[in-house]
Scaffold this motif. Structure first.
Motif, PDB file in Angstrom:
ATOM      1  N   PHE A 125       4.379  14.730   6.985  1.00 26.15           N
ATOM      2  CA  PHE A 125       3.206  14.946   6.126  1.00 26.15           C
ATOM      3  C   PHE A 125       3.462  14.388   4.721  1.00 26.15           C
ATOM      4  O   PHE A 125       2.564  13.821   4.089  1.00 26.15           O
ATOM      5  N   LEU A 126       4.690  14.543   4.249  1.00 25.79           N
ATOM      6  CA  LEU A 126       5.063  13.977   2.953  1.00 25.79           C
ATOM      7  C   LEU A 126       4.949  12.464   2.972  1.00 25.79           C
ATOM      8  O   LEU A 126       4.458  11.857   2.013  1.00 25.79           O
ATOM      9  N   CYS A 127       5.400  11.854   4.040  1.00 24.01           N
ATOM     10  CA  CYS A 127       5.322  10.402   4.181  1.00 24.01           C
ATOM     11  C   CYS A 127       3.871   9.939   4.104  1.00 24.01           C
ATOM     12  O   CYS A 127       3.558   8.940   3.446  1.00 24.01           O
ATOM     13  N   SER A 128       2.976  10.657   4.766  1.00 22.97           N
ATOM     14  CA  SER A 128       1.545  10.346   4.708  1.00 22.97           C
ATOM     15  C   SER A 128       1.026  10.452   3.280  1.00 22.97           C
ATOM     16  O   SER A 128       0.224   9.619   2.823  1.00 22.97           O
ATOM     17  N   LEU A 129       1.501  11.466   2.543  1.00 27.07           N
ATOM     18  CA  LEU A 129       1.091  11.648   1.152  1.00 27.07           C
ATOM     19  C   LEU A 129       1.579  10.492   0.285  1.00 27.07           C
ATOM     20  O   LEU A 129       0.827   9.969  -0.549  1.00 27.07           O
ATOM     21  N   PHE A 130       2.817  10.051   0.497  1.00 30.95           N
ATOM     22  CA  PHE A 130       3.356   8.942  -0.302  1.00 30.95           C
ATOM     23  C   PHE A 130       2.632   7.633   0.006  1.00 30.95           C
ATOM     24  O   PHE A 130       2.416   6.815  -0.891  1.00 30.95           O
ATOM     25  N   VAL A 131       2.272   7.431   1.254  1.00 28.19           N
ATOM     26  CA  VAL A 131       1.496   6.231   1.617  1.00 28.19           C
ATOM     27  C   VAL A 131       0.143   6.246   0.908  1.00 28.19           C
ATOM     28  O   VAL A 131      -0.345   5.216   0.414  1.00 28.19           O
ATOM     29  N   ASN A 132      -0.462   7.433   0.832  1.00 25.76           N
ATOM     30  CA  ASN A 132      -1.749   7.565   0.141  1.00 25.76           C
ATOM     31  C   ASN A 132      -1.607   7.260  -1.352  1.00 25.76           C
ATOM     32  O   ASN A 132      -2.497   6.665  -1.966  1.00 25.76           O
ATOM     33  N   GLU A 133      -0.467   7.660  -1.953  1.00 18.45           N
ATOM     34  CA  GLU A 133      -0.231   7.359  -3.365  1.00 18.45           C
ATOM     35  C   GLU A 133      -0.155   5.853  -3.593  1.00 18.45           C
ATOM     36  O   GLU A 133      -0.717   5.322  -4.566  1.00 18.45           O
ATOM     37  N   LEU A 134       0.525   5.158  -2.703  1.00 16.20           N
ATOM     38  CA  LEU A 134       0.616   3.696  -2.804  1.00 16.20           C
ATOM     39  C   LEU A 134      -0.745   3.050  -2.640  1.00 16.20           C
ATOM     40  O   LEU A 134      -1.102   2.107  -3.365  1.00 16.20           O
ATOM     41  N   TYR A 135      -1.507   3.557  -1.700  1.00 16.97           N
ATOM     42  CA  TYR A 135      -2.848   3.035  -1.433  1.00 16.97           C
ATOM     43  C   TYR A 135      -3.756   3.185  -2.648  1.00 16.97           C
ATOM     44  O   TYR A 135      -4.421   2.236  -3.079  1.00 16.97           O
ATOM     45  N   GLY A 136      -3.768   4.381  -3.239  1.00 17.44           N
ATOM     46  CA  GLY A 136      -4.619   4.620  -4.399  1.00 17.44           C
ATOM     47  C   GLY A 136      -4.195   3.803  -5.604  1.00 17.44           C
ATOM     48  O   GLY A 136      -5.032   3.250  -6.329  1.00 17.44           O
ATOM     49  N   SER A 137      -2.874   3.690  -5.854  1.00 18.76           N
ATOM     50  CA  SER A 137      -2.391   2.912  -6.996  1.00 18.76           C
ATOM     51  C   SER A 137      -2.749   1.442  -6.853  1.00 18.76           C
ATOM     52  O   SER A 137      -3.103   0.790  -7.838  1.00 18.76           O
ATOM     53  N   SER A 138      -2.645   0.923  -5.623  1.00 20.82           N
ATOM     54  CA  SER A 138      -2.943  -0.492  -5.410  1.00 20.82           C
ATOM     55  C   SER A 138      -4.432  -0.787  -5.555  1.00 20.82           C
ATOM     56  O   SER A 138      -4.815  -1.932  -5.782  1.00 20.82           O
ATOM     57  N   GLY A 139      -5.255   0.248  -5.431  1.00 20.78           N
ATOM     58  CA  GLY A 139      -6.690   0.058  -5.647  1.00 20.78           C
ATOM     59  C   GLY A 139      -7.055  -0.001  -7.119  1.00 20.78           C
ATOM     60  O   GLY A 139      -8.171  -0.398  -7.472  1.00 20.78           O
ATOM     61  N   LEU A 140      -6.118   0.387  -7.993  1.00 16.82           N
ATOM     62  CA  LEU A 140      -6.401   0.421  -9.434  1.00 16.82           C
ATOM     63  C   LEU A 140      -5.547  -0.535 -10.251  1.00 16.82           C
ATOM     64  O   LEU A 140      -6.081  -1.338 -11.025  1.00 16.82           O
ATOM     65  N   PHE A 141      -4.234  -0.483 -10.104  1.00 16.49           N
ATOM     66  CA  PHE A 141      -3.347  -1.141 -11.056  1.00 16.49           C
ATOM     67  C   PHE A 141      -3.474  -2.665 -11.119  1.00 16.49           C
ATOM     68  O   PHE A 141      -3.541  -3.215 -12.230  1.00 16.49           O
ATOM     69  N   PRO A 142      -3.482  -3.401  -9.990  1.00 11.58           N
ATOM     70  CA  PRO A 142      -3.641  -4.861 -10.105  1.00 11.58           C
ATOM     71  C   PRO A 142      -4.922  -5.240 -10.840  1.00 11.58           C
ATOM     72  O   PRO A 142      -4.926  -6.155 -11.682  1.00 11.58           O
ATOM     73  N   PHE A 143      -6.010  -4.536 -10.547  1.00  7.11           N
ATOM     74  CA  PHE A 143      -7.286  -4.775 -11.218  1.00  7.11           C
ATOM     75  C   PHE A 143      -7.177  -4.453 -12.705  1.00  7.11           C
ATOM     76  O   PHE A 143      -7.653  -5.214 -13.559  1.00  7.11           O
ATOM     77  N   LEU A 144      -6.536  -3.339 -13.035  1.00  8.82           N
ATOM     78  CA  LEU A 144      -6.393  -2.915 -14.424  1.00  8.82           C
ATOM     79  C   LEU A 144      -5.564  -3.919 -15.215  1.00  8.82           C
ATOM     80  O   LEU A 144      -5.887  -4.239 -16.375  1.00  8.82           O
ATOM     81  N   LEU A 145      -4.516  -4.443 -14.613  1.00  7.28           N
ATOM     82  CA  LEU A 145      -3.667  -5.424 -15.289  1.00  7.28           C
ATOM     83  C   LEU A 145      -4.432  -6.701 -15.607  1.00  7.28           C
ATOM     84  O   LEU A 145      -4.281  -7.272 -16.698  1.00  7.28           O
ATOM     85  N   LEU A 146      -5.263  -7.141 -14.671  1.00  9.60           N
ATOM     86  CA  LEU A 146      -6.079  -8.344 -14.913  1.00  9.60           C
ATOM     87  C   LEU A 146      -7.083  -8.109 -16.028  1.00  9.60           C
ATOM     88  O   LEU A 146      -7.300  -8.978 -16.883  1.00  9.60           O
ATOM     89  N   GLN A 147      -7.684  -6.935 -16.039  1.00  8.40           N
ATOM     90  CA  GLN A 147      -8.682  -6.620 -17.058  1.00  8.40           C
ATOM     91  C   GLN A 147      -8.060  -6.512 -18.449  1.00  8.40           C
ATOM     92  O   GLN A 147      -8.688  -6.885 -19.444  1.00  8.40           O
ATOM     93  N   ILE A 148      -6.843  -6.003 -18.529  1.00  3.47           N
ATOM     94  CA  ILE A 148      -6.173  -5.875 -19.830  1.00  3.47           C
ATOM     95  C   ILE A 148      -5.967  -7.244 -20.472  1.00  3.47           C
ATOM     96  O   ILE A 148      -6.151  -7.420 -21.685  1.00  3.47           O
ATOM     97  N   LEU A 149      -5.592  -8.232 -19.664  1.00  2.00           N
ATOM     98  CA  LEU A 149      -5.332  -9.571 -20.192  1.00  2.00           C
ATOM     99  C   LEU A 149      -6.604 -10.401 -20.367  1.00  2.00           C
ATOM    100  O   LEU A 149      -6.606 -11.393 -21.097  1.00  2.00           O
ATOM    101  N   SER A 150      -7.675  -9.990 -19.694  1.00  2.00           N
ATOM    102  CA  SER A 150      -8.916 -10.768 -19.742  1.00  2.00           C
ATOM    103  C   SER A 150      -9.703 -10.491 -21.022  1.00  2.00           C
ATOM    104  O   SER A 150      -9.648  -9.397 -21.582  1.00  2.00           O
ATOM    105  N   ASP A 151     -10.441 -11.504 -21.472  1.00  2.00           N
ATOM    106  CA  ASP A 151     -11.322 -11.339 -22.630  1.00  2.00           C
ATOM    107  C   ASP A 151     -12.734 -10.950 -22.207  1.00  2.00           C
ATOM    108  O   ASP A 151     -13.528 -10.496 -23.020  1.00  2.00           O
ATOM    109  N   ILE A 152     -13.053 -11.178 -20.931  1.00  2.00           N
ATOM    110  CA  ILE A 152     -14.373 -10.837 -20.392  1.00  2.00           C
ATOM    111  C   ILE A 152     -14.176  -9.770 -19.320  1.00  2.00           C
ATOM    112  O   ILE A 152     -13.591 -10.035 -18.273  1.00  2.00           O
ATOM    113  N   HIS A 153     -14.651  -8.582 -19.591  1.00  2.00           N
ATOM    114  CA  HIS A 153     -14.385  -7.443 -18.703  1.00  2.00           C
ATOM    115  C   HIS A 153     -15.548  -7.228 -17.739  1.00  2.00           C
ATOM    116  O   HIS A 153     -16.353  -6.303 -17.889  1.00  2.00           O
TER     117      HIS A 153
END
Length: 309
Positions: free
Chosen positions: A61-89
């Protein structure tokens, strides 16, 4: 429907601000946090998968929880990093809906996984003699599959109701896509979405929390009436779970309050931090809590890092 309504092709984020050269500092901070999240969760997933001694219901069950953490982070962080460097949001509408799907299915999955874990701890502590016969491998697989299936199906219906909406604007006052922000832009009737949203929220938050509350009332009853060893075992296995639950609920509470009420009186940076808290702090907080508090995982992680395995 208003005449100036339309099916927008992109959305603009108004919460971003011109930070000048500080954007590179923000980029490094966010990138470092993402790397820490990925490394921490991947390490624990690998530890659980490769060690047969951890192939028990609690760790699966813990493994399932950790997989979900990776899934949720990957839905946000790459996008957030691109937006931080971009001038047009801005972001295209299809990608915005995809992000909503990822982030909200992650949130639903988090509560579902935490509820399943509380049920597992309830059986282990309150019915130890029946635990192996009731928490079989088949039941573990079914519970994990149901927690993931519910989170995906529930948000699929929500997205299917949001996509056809006719909108009167395309400005989202956040740094990521959010379904409520889009619904507020709608010119068309949103009654069905509001009703489904209420049902979705009820089954996603109050229902799992009720199950968790019930199981912990039973666990506390056993602890107070049991031996010192029973209390110590309950504390060692339940403390990380409760800490993770409170942290995630705390973040979700701030996100709900900020989405529903006018928070313009708060500083912009604080509003951004509060809206990102449950998406950024939880994926790092959970593996750290379990890694530090569960001796079996801590010892194996230490041996793996030191090369003794």
């Amino acid at each position: 429907m208003m005449e100036n309504s339309t099916q927008v092709s992109y959305f603009t984020f108004s919460a971003y601000f011109d930070s000048g050269h500080l954007k590179y500092l923000f980029f490094v901070i966010v990138m470092s946090l993402y790397i820490l999240i990925v490394c921490a969760n991947l390490l624990l997933i690998v530890v659980i998968c490769v060690n047969r001694s951890l192939h028990e219901p609690m760790y699966l069950f813990l493994c399932s929880l950790f997989v979900n953490e990776l899934y949720g982070s990957s839905g946000l962080f790459p996008f957030l990093l691109l937006q931080i460097l971009s001038d047009i949001h801005t972001v295209s509408a299809p990608f915005c809906f995809l992000q909503i799907y990822c982030l909200f299915s992650y949130g639903a999955g988090e509560f579902a996984n935490l509820a399943v874990m509380s049920y597992d701890r309830y059986l282990a502590i309150c019915h130890p003699l029946q635990y192996n016969s009731r928490m079989t491998t088949k039941r573990v697989v079914v519970l994990i599959c149901l927690s993931w299936l519910y989170s995906f199906l529930a948000i699929t219906v929500l997205i299917s109701l949001i996509v056809p909406l006719q909108l009167c604007g395309n400005i989202i006052n956040k740094v990521y896509c959010d379904n409520y922000s889009i619904v507020k832009l709608a010119c068309s009737d949103t009654t069905v979405i509001n009703i489904y949203g209420l049902i979705y929220a009820t089954f996603t938050i109050p229902c799992p929390l009720s199950l968790i509350f019930y199981t912990y009332m039973k666990i506390l009853k056993v602890c107070f009436s049991g031996s010192k060893q029973t209390r110590q075992k309950a504390v060692s296995t339940c403390a990380p779970h409760l800490a993770s639950l409170f942290n995630f609920s705390f973040g979700c509470f701030f996100e709900i309050v900020q989405s529903r009420f006018d928070m313009n009186g708060l500083p912009n940076m604080l509003r951004i931090f509060l809206s990102l808290y449950f998406l950024t702090c939880q994926p790092l907080f959970t593996p750290v809590m379990y890694g530090l508090n569960m001796s079996k995982i801590r010892i194996i992680c230490k041996n793996l890092v030191s090369g003794e395995m």
